[in-house]
Design an enzyme around this catalytic site. Sequence first.
Site, short mmCIF file in Angstrom:
data_model
loop_
_atom_site.label_atom_id
_atom_site.label_comp_id
_atom_site.label_asym_id
_atom_site.label_seq_id
_atom_site.Cartn_x
_atom_site.Cartn_y
_atom_site.Cartn_z
N ASN A 11 18.48 -8.48 130.12
CA ASN A 11 19.83 -9.07 130.16
C ASN A 11 19.71 -10.47 129.57
O ASN A 11 19.19 -11.37 130.21
CB ASN A 11 20.28 -9.11 131.64
CG ASN A 11 21.60 -9.83 131.82
OD1 ASN A 11 22.27 -10.18 130.84
ND2 ASN A 11 21.96 -10.06 133.07
N TRP A 12 20.20 -10.60 128.34
CA TRP A 12 20.02 -11.88 127.63
C TRP A 12 21.05 -12.92 128.06
O TRP A 12 21.01 -14.06 127.59
CB TRP A 12 20.06 -11.66 126.11
CG TRP A 12 18.90 -10.85 125.60
CD1 TRP A 12 17.87 -10.33 126.34
CD2 TRP A 12 18.65 -10.44 124.24
NE1 TRP A 12 17.00 -9.64 125.53
CE2 TRP A 12 17.45 -9.69 124.23
CE3 TRP A 12 19.31 -10.63 123.03
CZ2 TRP A 12 16.89 -9.14 123.08
CZ3 TRP A 12 18.77 -10.09 121.86
CH2 TRP A 12 17.59 -9.35 121.89
N LYS A 13 21.98 -12.53 128.91
CA LYS A 13 23.00 -13.45 129.45
C LYS A 13 23.63 -14.28 128.33
O LYS A 13 23.78 -13.79 127.22
CB LYS A 13 22.37 -14.32 130.54
CG LYS A 13 21.68 -13.47 131.62
CD LYS A 13 21.30 -14.24 132.86
CE LYS A 13 20.67 -13.27 133.86
NZ LYS A 13 20.32 -13.91 135.13
N HIS A 97 27.35 -7.49 137.60
CA HIS A 97 26.25 -8.44 137.77
C HIS A 97 26.66 -9.55 138.73
O HIS A 97 27.82 -9.96 138.74
CB HIS A 97 25.83 -9.02 136.41
CG HIS A 97 24.56 -9.80 136.49
ND1 HIS A 97 24.53 -11.11 136.91
CD2 HIS A 97 23.28 -9.44 136.25
CE1 HIS A 97 23.26 -11.52 136.91
NE2 HIS A 97 22.49 -10.53 136.50
N GLU A 99 26.31 -12.62 138.65
CA GLU A 99 26.93 -13.79 138.01
C GLU A 99 28.39 -13.51 137.67
O GLU A 99 29.22 -14.42 137.72
CB GLU A 99 26.12 -14.20 136.76
CG GLU A 99 24.80 -14.86 137.18
CD GLU A 99 23.65 -14.64 136.22
OE1 GLU A 99 23.87 -14.27 135.06
OE2 GLU A 99 22.49 -14.84 136.66
N GLU A 169 19.56 -6.22 142.71
CA GLU A 169 19.19 -7.59 142.35
C GLU A 169 19.57 -8.54 143.49
O GLU A 169 20.72 -9.00 143.55
CB GLU A 169 19.93 -8.02 141.08
CG GLU A 169 19.64 -7.15 139.88
CD GLU A 169 19.89 -7.92 138.59
OE1 GLU A 169 18.92 -8.09 137.83
OE2 GLU A 169 21.02 -8.36 138.36
N SER A 215 13.65 -12.31 138.87
CA SER A 215 12.38 -12.95 138.56
C SER A 215 11.24 -11.96 138.27
O SER A 215 10.10 -12.17 138.68
CB SER A 215 11.99 -13.93 139.67
OG SER A 215 12.99 -14.93 139.81
N GLY A 236 16.01 -10.90 133.36
CA GLY A 236 16.79 -11.97 132.75
C GLY A 236 15.87 -12.90 131.96
O GLY A 236 15.50 -12.63 130.82
N GLY A 237 15.46 -13.99 132.60
CA GLY A 237 14.67 -15.03 131.94
C GLY A 237 13.53 -14.52 131.07
O GLY A 237 13.41 -14.92 129.90
P1 PGA Z 1 16.01 -13.15 136.18
O1 PGA Z 1 17.47 -12.47 136.06
O2 PGA Z 1 15.02 -12.15 135.69
O3 PGA Z 1 16.09 -14.38 135.31
O4 PGA Z 1 15.79 -13.48 137.62
C1 PGA Z 1 17.68 -11.13 136.42
C2 PGA Z 1 19.12 -10.75 136.19
O5 PGA Z 1 20.02 -11.56 136.47
O6 PGA Z 1 19.43 -9.62 135.74
#
Ligand code: PGA
Length: 260
Positions: A11-13, A97, A99, A169, A215, A236-237
């Site tokens: 997920n490149w957000k 998600h 967010e 998540e 994470s 994500g990150g």
């Molecule tokens: P993260 O994000 O790996 O940076 O914790 C995961 C996500 O929001 O899908």
Amino acid sequence: MGNRRPLIAGNWKMFKTAPEAADLASRLKSLLHDLTDVDVMVAPAFTALGVVADIVKGSAIHLGGQDLFWEREGAYTGQVSAPMLKAAGCSHVIIGHSERRQYFGETNATANRKMKAALAGGLMPVLCVGESEGEREAGQTFPVVKGQLEGGLNGLDAEGLEQATVAYEPVWAIGTGKTATREQAQEVHQFIRGRIKESFGEGIANALRILYGGSVKSANIAELIAMDDIDGALVGGASLDAESFAAIARNAVRPVKDHS
Ligand code: PGA
């Protein structure tokens, strides 16, 4: 344990302009060209879908949207529909998600409309669920996850579920460097599979992939994927760096277990 193929989704957000996304996608394509036992999906920003689609075409990397709107088309400024994602080359879409829930008013009801729109549009939805830190501390993890699951999947049938993936998540683990322990994750994954079995039957419950997110890194994916009900990760990150993400995908091969 079902015979589920691991899925590693990035997920490149709201990172990477189209040229930056093209660079990341090209590097991933070459790093992962010989990966066979793991499915890989990346979800760039809408503005980068076109260039990334051209790069991953013909490779084993699948493309996903990070969200969609449930109407097919109309006067909905700023929104993107399932047919638009499909035409841009997407096979998947992330829905609900945390967010989106936290900053953009996503609810279980809107996530549910999006799930239905995704399925109607031939996209495979990845429904995200997960409790906040406060909810976990208050002992509310299972009721919260149950509510998100029931709300998000409301009115879907087993056929729809065959196309879907669930991502657990925990909000307190997203972007914080605090990963759930594999036992904490497994416990919730098992709970989710149990609810799916109750509502949709054992066949679907065994086939459904449940990803862990929060994470995830190349150093912890192997211990997560070794758990019975963890079928991959939503990253994500660590998905923003080609080497880190490729290492996660490579380390996501399930250990061979004797479950006889
Ligand atoms: P993260 O994000 O790996 O940076 O914790 C995961 C996500 O929001 O899908």
